[in-house]
Design a protein around this motif. Sequence first.
Motif, PDB file in Angstrom:
ATOM      1  N   HIS A   1     -28.091 -21.482   9.593  1.00  0.00           N
ATOM      2  CA  HIS A   1     -27.115 -22.571   9.603  1.00  0.00           C
ATOM      3  C   HIS A   1     -27.071 -23.273   8.251  1.00  0.00           C
TER       4      HIS A   1
ATOM      5  N   GLN B   1     -19.561 -22.920  13.259  1.00  0.00           N
ATOM      6  CA  GLN B   1     -19.707 -22.360  14.601  1.00  0.00           C
ATOM      7  C   GLN B   1     -19.221 -20.920  14.644  1.00  0.00           C
ATOM      8  N   ARG B   2     -18.065 -20.661  14.046  1.00  0.00           N
ATOM      9  CA  ARG B   2     -17.481 -19.309  14.021  1.00  0.00           C
ATOM     10  C   ARG B   2     -18.377 -18.316  13.281  1.00  0.00           C
TER      11      ARG B   2
ATOM     12  N   GLU C   1     -21.683 -17.753  15.213  1.00  0.00           N
ATOM     13  CA  GLU C   1     -21.435 -16.901  16.371  1.00  0.00           C
ATOM     14  C   GLU C   1     -21.354 -15.435  15.940  1.00  0.00           C
TER      15      GLU C   1
ATOM     16  N   TYR D   1     -25.749 -16.352  16.604  1.00  0.00           N
ATOM     17  CA  TYR D   1     -26.427 -17.620  16.887  1.00  0.00           C
ATOM     18  C   TYR D   1     -25.531 -18.547  17.699  1.00  0.00           C
ATOM     19  N   ALA D   2     -26.169 -19.399  18.487  1.00  0.00           N
ATOM     20  CA  ALA D   2     -25.459 -20.363  19.313  1.00  0.00           C
ATOM     21  C   ALA D   2     -24.892 -21.496  18.442  1.00  0.00           C
ATOM     22  N   ASP D   3     -23.995 -22.246  19.027  1.00  0.00           N
ATOM     23  CA  ASP D   3     -23.368 -23.404  18.374  1.00  0.00           C
ATOM     24  C   ASP D   3     -24.444 -24.443  18.061  1.00  0.00           C
TER      25      ASP D   3
ATOM     26  N   TYR E   1     -27.920 -27.109  23.042  1.00  0.00           N
ATOM     27  CA  TYR E   1     -28.453 -26.067  22.151  1.00  0.00           C
ATOM     28  C   TYR E   1     -29.923 -25.841  22.456  1.00  0.00           C
TER      29      TYR E   1
END
Length: 156
Positions: free
Chosen positions: A111, A139-140, A143, A147-149, A155
């Motif tokens: 991230h 987020q896009r 993903e 990986y999750a948001d 989360y």
Amino acid sequence: MSQTTVDLQLASTCAELPTEADIELWVGTSLRILEQDESAELTVRIVDETEALELNKTYRQRDYPTNVLSFPFEAPVELPVRLLGDLVVCAPVIEREAAAQGKALSAHWTHMIVHGTLHLLGYDHIDDDEAVVMERLEQRILEALGYADPYADDYV
């Protein structure tokens, strides 16, 4: 497929650090999703708190070590290579944030590199509208990387 090239500089004593290949994947995926040329170069310097604090004080007038600092490259003339700039990432801050947020360390590293890459490309989160755009892009990209948001309330 074009290649993203990372000059990885390790100036941290932390044990669990991403590899050059990890960072190239994360940056390259970001560029691909943003429909940018993936033939880009950047420097990623992973540091400890002393260096992060000094840089944050010098360049942002903030007296604390931050997670990631972005220094976009602005060429005075057209160059044959696409230089994005430099990211300076503070490993101990990344570790603390991941633990405090209940995130896997690898997910938080991903991230923060994606976040820094977006800054190098001119995205920001100073005002609410900019923050929404930047968070949606993060987020896009995350993903696409599996990986999750990171902004979801649930989360894990």
